[in-house]
Design a protein around this motif. Structure first.
Motif: not given
Length: 372
Positions: A146-156
């Motif tokens: 479930a880890i995000s790959t969206e670099e703009t939401r780096y905290y995820l």
């Protein structure tokens, strides 16, 4: 430096080192592994400035010393050497070369000065505790999808590890989310971990850590500070910076009042989702779930490709419900279930859905629905 080491031990160490080293580096020394030999031990140190791994192996050290050499090149050489080979590493310190010899094979590799190699500053750790490898493996393996790959939401972009009040008492908890699905995994809180600071362990670190956790009998020493985390066995030490950010209040998105209960064989469900989603468009991969008494119908309707449906016998006794999901998310969540049955708890077609393994509250998953 003059060292003899078994090919299998060298390959294991270099496999860990080269996976930390980035293939493209603007700083040449970061493409290298630092090799240090002393006593009857040889150590291999690699870093990308965010993660550092040190692997210690027994070796016959004829002459102590240290040098740095290209990590990927040395790994490829060792990988292609025959099983059981004895590898000699020789650097006389004058030619800027490391000689690698095994049987009739000889390689001469360019080196860089050991003084240029960056050593990660040691930190004062706020919390130190030990955990069995299977415990940490379960925590991170079940959360990392479930880890995000969206670099703009780096905290995820990592797994949030912290101490929490679990359903069965104090827990060491790992949470990951990308805004579409969430995983929350608990394990009994190890001795000494009560004051562990909440830290976000980066995705790359989670993947590297997995390589330390294969031995079921291993005790992993864990040290945590506000800025760094370290996992150590007697042979390997993995140190990493943590993500500098605040993880969102995940408890707000975990539904508490979902009462419509579906129980289904997890393997059958995953296989059925996989089959019907074959005809879905790659962009949305939407699959519709129609719940009726003791029956679940999975269907996909993709105008450009076709349609598919499949019926499963399930345990469900609430009102009729239609809800759509991204097939990939359903498959990933169903793939986490170790037990026979998965339990889904619904509220409505527009609300988040909760999933757990049977009645086990130590692993909880949330997935957002989509319109179909």
């Amino acid at each position: 430096m003059k060292v003899s080491i078994e090919r299998s031990a060298l390959l294991k160490a270099m496999s860990r080192a080269q996976s930390v080293v980035e293939r493209r580096n603007t700083i040449p020394i970061l493409a290298n592994v630092l090799i240090e030999a002393e006593g009857d031990t040889i150590s291999f140190r690699a870093t990308d400035l965010d993660i550092e791994v040190i692997d210690k192996s027994p070796a016959k050290v004829s002459q102590a010393g240290a040098t740095t050499v290209g990590a990927h090149t040395l790994h490829e050489i060792v990988r292609k050497l025959p099983d059981g080979a004895l590898v000699d590493l020789v650097d006389d310190g004058t030619m800027g070369r490391l000689d690698v010899r095994a049987g009739r094979s000889h390689f001469s590799l360019a080196t860089l000065p050991r003084e240029d190699f960056p050593i990660m500053a040691s930190a004062e750790y706020d919390c130190n505790f030990a955990a069995k490898a299977p415990v940490l493996r379960r925590l991170f393996d079940k959360a990392k999808f479930a880890i995000s790959t969206e670099e703009t939401r780096y905290y995820l972009n990592g797994v949030f590890m912290h101490a929490a009040d679990g359903a069965n008492g104090p827990a060491l908890r790992c949470v990951a989310t990308d805004g579409h699905r969430l995983a929350r995994i608990d394990a009994p809180l190890p001795d000494g971990a009560a004051n562990v600071p909440g830290v976000i362990v980066p995705r790359k670190t989670v993947n590297e850590l997995r390589k330390l956790l294969d031995d079921d009998d291993a005790d992993i020493a864990v040290s945590v500070s506000e800025t760094k985390i370290r996992f150590a066995t007697p042979e390997v030490t993995l140190t990493s910076k943590v993500i500098d950010g605040s993880f969102p209040d995940y408890s707000r998105v975990i539904p508490q009042n979902n009462t419509k209960r579906l129980e289904v064989d997890a393997a059958e469900f995953a296989q059925a989702v996989d089959r019907v989603s074959t005809v879905s468009s790659e962009r949305s991969r939407a699959v519709k779930l129609l719940l009726e008494e003791d029956r679940l119908t999975l269907s996909v309707n993709a105008p450009d490709a076709g349609a598919a449906d499949e019926e499963l016998a399930v345990a469900y006794s609430d009102e009729r419900l239609e809800v759509g999901f991204n097939a990939k998310y359903l498959l990933e969540i169903a793939g986490q279930v170790d037990r026979e049955n998965a339990v889904f708890l619904f509220n409505s077609s527009g609300d988040p859905t909760l999933m757990r393994e049977g009645n086990d509250d130590t692993a909880v998953y949330v997935v957002m629905p989509m319109r179909v």
